[in-house]
Design a protein around this motif. Structure first.
Motif, PDB file in Angstrom:
ATOM      1  N   VAL A   1      54.681  38.074  21.737  1.00 18.52           N
ATOM      2  CA  VAL A   1      55.642  37.674  20.712  1.00 18.52           C
ATOM      3  C   VAL A   1      57.033  37.623  21.338  1.00 18.52           C
ATOM      4  N   THR A   2      57.925  36.914  20.698  1.00 17.76           N
ATOM      5  CA  THR A   2      59.330  36.908  21.097  1.00 17.76           C
ATOM      6  C   THR A   2      60.164  37.341  19.902  1.00 17.76           C
ATOM      7  N   HIS A   3      61.313  37.907  20.194  1.00 20.06           N
ATOM      8  CA  HIS A   3      62.215  38.385  19.145  1.00 20.06           C
ATOM      9  C   HIS A   3      63.616  37.869  19.424  1.00 20.06           C
ATOM     10  N   GLY A   4      64.460  37.961  18.437  1.00 17.36           N
ATOM     11  CA  GLY A   4      65.907  37.755  18.578  1.00 17.36           C
ATOM     12  C   GLY A   4      66.339  36.599  19.448  1.00 17.36           C
ATOM     13  N   THR A   5      66.713  36.910  20.680  1.00 15.92           N
ATOM     14  CA  THR A   5      67.313  35.916  21.571  1.00 15.92           C
ATOM     15  C   THR A   5      66.298  34.965  22.194  1.00 15.92           C
ATOM     16  N   GLN A   6      65.008  35.246  22.019  1.00 18.87           N
ATOM     17  CA  GLN A   6      63.948  34.397  22.565  1.00 18.87           C
ATOM     18  C   GLN A   6      63.985  34.323  24.094  1.00 18.87           C
ATOM     19  N   THR A   7      64.532  35.347  24.761  1.00 23.68           N
ATOM     20  CA  THR A   7      64.640  35.326  26.223  1.00 23.68           C
ATOM     21  C   THR A   7      63.603  36.199  26.915  1.00 23.68           C
TER      22      THR A   7
ATOM     23  N   GLN B   1      59.344  37.818  26.528  1.00 22.92           N
ATOM     24  CA  GLN B   1      58.064  37.901  25.830  1.00 22.92           C
ATOM     25  C   GLN B   1      57.653  39.359  25.786  1.00 22.92           C
ATOM     26  N   PHE B   2      57.207  39.796  24.620  1.00 21.18           N
ATOM     27  CA  PHE B   2      56.708  41.151  24.461  1.00 21.18           C
ATOM     28  C   PHE B   2      55.190  41.075  24.414  1.00 21.18           C
ATOM     29  N   HIS B   3      54.544  41.749  25.342  1.00 18.82           N
ATOM     30  CA  HIS B   3      53.097  41.744  25.477  1.00 18.82           C
ATOM     31  C   HIS B   3      52.594  42.973  24.741  1.00 18.82           C
ATOM     32  N   GLU B   4      51.851  42.748  23.671  1.00 22.65           N
ATOM     33  CA  GLU B   4      51.489  43.831  22.766  1.00 22.65           C
ATOM     34  C   GLU B   4      49.993  44.084  22.720  1.00 22.65           C
ATOM     35  N   CYS B   5      49.645  45.347  22.466  1.00 23.80           N
ATOM     36  CA  CYS B   5      48.277  45.743  22.184  1.00 23.80           C
ATOM     37  C   CYS B   5      48.131  45.761  20.669  1.00 23.80           C
ATOM     38  N   THR B   6      47.285  44.896  20.133  1.00 21.15           N
ATOM     39  CA  THR B   6      47.111  44.850  18.682  1.00 21.15           C
ATOM     40  C   THR B   6      46.246  46.006  18.181  1.00 21.15           C
ATOM     41  N   PHE B   7      45.473  46.623  19.061  1.00 19.42           N
ATOM     42  CA  PHE B   7      44.681  47.792  18.676  1.00 19.42           C
ATOM     43  C   PHE B   7      45.616  48.973  18.407  1.00 19.42           C
TER      44      PHE B   7
ATOM     45  N   SER C   1      60.283  38.428  31.401  1.00 17.27           N
ATOM     46  CA  SER C   1      61.335  37.432  31.257  1.00 17.27           C
ATOM     47  C   SER C   1      61.429  36.620  32.540  1.00 17.27           C
ATOM     48  N   GLU C   2      61.927  35.410  32.409  1.00 16.11           N
ATOM     49  CA  GLU C   2      62.103  34.529  33.559  1.00 16.11           C
ATOM     50  C   GLU C   2      63.583  34.230  33.708  1.00 16.11           C
TER      51      GLU C   2
END
Length: 103
Positions: A21-27, A29-35, A44-45
Motif C-alpha cells: 500500500v502507499t500512504h500520504g505522499t505516495q513516495t 510502498q509499505f509491504h504488509e502482512c495481512t495475517f 522507496s526509489e
C-alpha cells in the motif's frame, strides 16, 4: 530499522498474506502482512536506486530494540525525503515470492 550501506532482500513465503500500500505522499510502498495486519517494511526509489527500512517490531528479537517513537516527515520536501532515505535506509534488492502453498 536500517543501516546505511547494507543490503536487504525480503522473501514472502505466503503471498495470500502479502500486500503493498502507499500512504500520504505516495513516495514509498509499505509491504504488509495481512495475517498480522502489520507493515513489515517500507521501500522507496530515488534516482533509480531502491531503498528499504524494516519494521523492528517484526524482527525475532523485537524486544532487544528501543521502543519506537512517532515522527512526522510531513513537512519534508521530496528532495529532503529522498536524501534522508538515501542516507539512512538499506539498499533494497527486492522481494522474492516463494509460496509454500500453506494458508
Amino acid at each position: 530499522m536500517s543501516k546505511s550501506g547494507t543490503r536487504l532482500r525480503s522473501v514472502v513465503r505466503r503471498s495470500a498474506f502479502y500486500r503493498t500500500v502507499t500512504h500520504g505522499t505516495q513516495t514509498a510502498q509499505f509491504h504488509e502482512c495481512t495475517f498480522c495486519d502489520m507493515p513489515v517494511l517500507a521501500s522507496s526509489e530515488a534516482e533509480g536506486d531502491h531503498y528499504a527500512v524494516v519494521n523492528a517490531a517484526c524482527m525475532q528479537a523485537a524486544g532487544a530494540f528501543v521502543s519506537g517513537r512517532s515522527i512526522s516527515f510531513a513537512d519534508e520536501t521530496l528532495t529532503q525525503r529522498q536524501d534522508r532515505r538515501k542516507a539512512n535506509w538499506c539498499m533494497f534488492d527486492g522481494i522474492q515470492i516463494m509460496d509454500t502453498g500453506k494458508q
